[in-house]
Write an enzyme that holds these catalytic residues in place. Structure first.
Site, mmCIF file in Angstrom:
data_model
loop_
_atom_site.group_PDB
_atom_site.id
_atom_site.type_symbol
_atom_site.label_atom_id
_atom_site.label_comp_id
_atom_site.label_asym_id
_atom_site.label_seq_id
_atom_site.Cartn_x
_atom_site.Cartn_y
_atom_site.Cartn_z
ATOM 1 N N LYS A 99 0.853 -1.194 0.000
ATOM 2 C CA LYS A 99 0.000 0.000 0.000
ATOM 3 C C LYS A 99 0.888 1.244 0.000
ATOM 4 C CE LYS A 99 -4.060 1.803 2.482
ATOM 5 N NZ LYS A 99 -4.971 1.571 3.627
ATOM 6 N N SER A 141 -9.855 1.343 2.373
ATOM 7 C CA SER A 141 -8.970 2.135 1.549
ATOM 8 C C SER A 141 -7.840 1.337 0.899
ATOM 9 C CB SER A 141 -8.354 3.249 2.389
ATOM 10 O OG SER A 141 -7.484 2.696 3.370
ATOM 11 N N SER A 187 -10.116 -0.914 6.650
ATOM 12 C CA SER A 187 -9.485 -0.666 5.350
ATOM 13 C C SER A 187 -8.687 -1.829 4.753
ATOM 14 C CB SER A 187 -8.569 0.558 5.436
ATOM 15 O OG SER A 187 -9.321 1.738 5.292
#
Lengths: 99, 479
Positions: B80, B155, B179
């Site tokens: 990420k 996310s 997330s």
């Protein structure tokens, strides 16, 4: 609790160093009011005798040994800055007049 | 447990460590898959192809020389893009970090590299991890590999989509309110949030520091367990890191669920916006566990229903403080102006997207004079209630079940107009963050629309081992 107003939003925006257009002020006021409205369930709870939790895992006084160790290289850190001068971060004048 | 097959992380690592496959082949295969399909999916902000090839070559040389580089040797990993990578752009999918190349690696990145993993790129996210669809990225949305008209969740949508699309067998995400788990559910992969403090956050760009945790995404439960074991453990660079060793999880994966007490959380199965087809799958999963020998019953965590409201006061409050550091002085974007004050204003106004501004303002408001007690203070007390209710439930149950996400993947644009509608995606995942407990999402069949459904398994602090065992049983039973 009173509804959040357009003036409240303008105030928090200035505290947070954000500039909003009139259209954004309208939009954010409506959206924040909706989120805060949802939070009325929490606001209505009587939790006066419940202690607050700031942190889920209770650790206290986390210390490291007081020993010298290397930190990041100054030049590597300054390389990431938008403007540097003489090994320091350079910013525009703080008090209006250029020195 | 079945033997790992070549497409899994464990299968790849076993083959490369034994010399049966070369890391460079594995990496080239994955880079080819990325090149063929990431134009459509947009899982990655940056593919680090050259560094990945170099790293793979070096690993192959070490294996040839008789060394064992580690448990993830040759395994491609998608990171990420809110994890600091030395010399490699780290954007948080925000304009405000434009041009920033961190001078250091996050601890999880170091641990992955030290375990032999190969970083293949940085994945897209909702700006600063604020969102549930990856549509809040300054670089455009990621699409769900199962149906590209739909969101991957968020996310960590880029990492979840990368794993689902076969771009990498492992992804790393961060989870503040769901997330990792929610995108895992929407993309049909496994996603896990560890106990708060189990994984070092050094080098994770902070969103809400009392909630943020880093965790694994994978196609199988055993791969997720292997990745978790590599990244978990004390780190002196993170003062919130648990100083004791974290319990291992892989060894017990095959032990089954006979005798375990499993509670289906009534309040979360009946929470606002939960779709009936999703709950039906979760009930089916509970029956499968019962069939496998677990004792299943309804459980109650009454305060969980207040989690959403408490979270959307606490997380923005912490974010408003954490994001004060983006001021155009030390790194990232600067929009010039005649004075420093105006430079701050212009930089932040141009650098942040609408959702980030919304949360900064919400948090500033919740912390401001006159409202602190009514909002932030109260939310912190609700957090105590949630911890108490979980503690009571865990007297009767070893793990708790709920849906991960109220629905399957929704169409792009469906929830962008109304932030509150988007926030409701996190209703089942948030309580574990507020409590600091571990939780995992495991794919379990599909909804009426044919898209993946995730079952959410929650456990008490440091209860990862039993939680992973239940996850493995669900994986084995999944339709």
């Amino acid at each position: 609790m009173a509804q959040i107003t357009r003036d409240d939003v303008a105030h928090v925006a200035s505290l947070a160093r954000l500039t909003l257009t009139d259209a954004e002020l309208d939009m954010f006021t409506e959206q924040l009011a909706k989120v805060l409205d949802h939070a009325r369930d929490v606001e209505a709870l009587d939790v006066a005798d419940v202690p607050p939790t700031a942190h889920p895992y209770p650790l206290q006084n986390v210390l490291r040994p007081d020993e010298e160790r290397p930190c990041l290289e100054r030049d590597a850190v300054l390389d990431a800055a938008p403007v540097v001068e003489d090994g320091r971060f350079r910013v525009p004048p703080v008090l209006g007049e250029a020195p | 447990m079945s033997e790992p097959y070549p497409g899994t992380a464990l299968g790849i690592a076993a083959a490369v460590r034994s010399g049966a496959r070369r890391a460079v082949e594995v990496v080239e295969e994955h880079l080819a898959t990325i090149a063929a399909r990431d134009g459509e999916i947009h899982a990655f902000n940056l593919v680090t192809a050259d560094q990945a090839r170099d790293a793979a070559l070096a690993l192959d040389r070490r294996v040839a020389a008789g060394e064992d580089p580690g448990p993830l040797t040759g395994v491609p990993v998608a990171l990420k893009d809110n994890l600091a990578t030395e010399g490699v752009a780290t954007t948080c999918s925000s304009r405000i970090l434009e041009g920033w190349r961190p001078p250091y690696d996050a601890t999880v990145v170091r641990r992955l590299v030290d375990a032999g993993a190969v970083i293949v790129g940085k994945t897209n996210l909702d700006e600063f991890a604020m969102g549930s669809s990856t549509e809040n990225s300054a670089f455009g949305p990621t699409r769900n590999p199962h149906d590209t008209s739909r969101v991957p969740g968020g996310s960590s949508g880029g990492s979840a989509a990368a794993v689902a699309a076969g771009f990498a067998p492992l992804g790393v995400g961060s989870d503040t309110g769901g997330s990792i788990r929610q995108p895992a559910a929407l993309c049909g992969v496994v996603g896990m949030k560890p106990t708060y403090g189990a994984v070092s956050r050094y080098g994770l760009v902070a969103f809400a520091s009392s909630l943020d945790q880093i965790g694994p995404l994978a196609r199988t439960v055993s791969d997720a367990a292997a990745l978790y074991e590599v990244i978990a453990g004390h780190d002196p660079m993170d003062a919130t890191s648990i100083p004791e060793p974290v319990p291992p999880v892989s060894a017990g994966l095959g032990e089954g669920v006979a005798g375990l007490r499993v509670g289906l959380v009534t309040e979360l199965c009946e929470a606002e916006g939960i779709e009936p087809d999703v709950v039906a799958r979760v009930r089916q999963a509970a029956e499968a566990l019962e069939h496998a020998g677990a004792k299943v019953d309804e459980a109650s965590v009454p305060a969980a229903v207040y989690g959403l409201s408490a979270y959307y006061l606490i997380a923005p409050a912490e974010a408003s403080s954490n994001l004060a550091r983006y001021d155009g002085v030390r790194f990232g974007l600067r929009v010039d102006a005649p004075t420093t004050g105006e430079m701050y204003d212009r930089t932040r106004t141009e650098g942040f997207g609408a959702e980030v501004k919304r949360r900064i303002m919400l948090g500033t408001y919740a912390l401001s004079a006159g409202y602190y007690d009514a909002f932030y203070g109260k939310a912190q007390r609700v957090r105590t209630l949630i911890l108490r209710d979980f503690a009571a439930a865990y007297e009767d149950f070893d793990v708790l079940l709920s849906p991960t996400s109220p629905s399957t993947a929704f169409p792009l644009g469906a929830k962008t107009a109304d932030p509150l509608t988007m926030y409701l995606n996190d209703v089942c995942t948030i309580p574990s963050n507020l409590a600091g407990h571990p939780a995992i999402s495991v794919p379990y069949g599909t909804g009426d629309d044919g898209l993946p459904v995730g079952v959410h398994v929650m456990a008490p602090a440091l209860g990862e081992a039993i939680m992973f065992r239940v996850a493995a049983a669900l994986e084995a039973a999944a339709p």
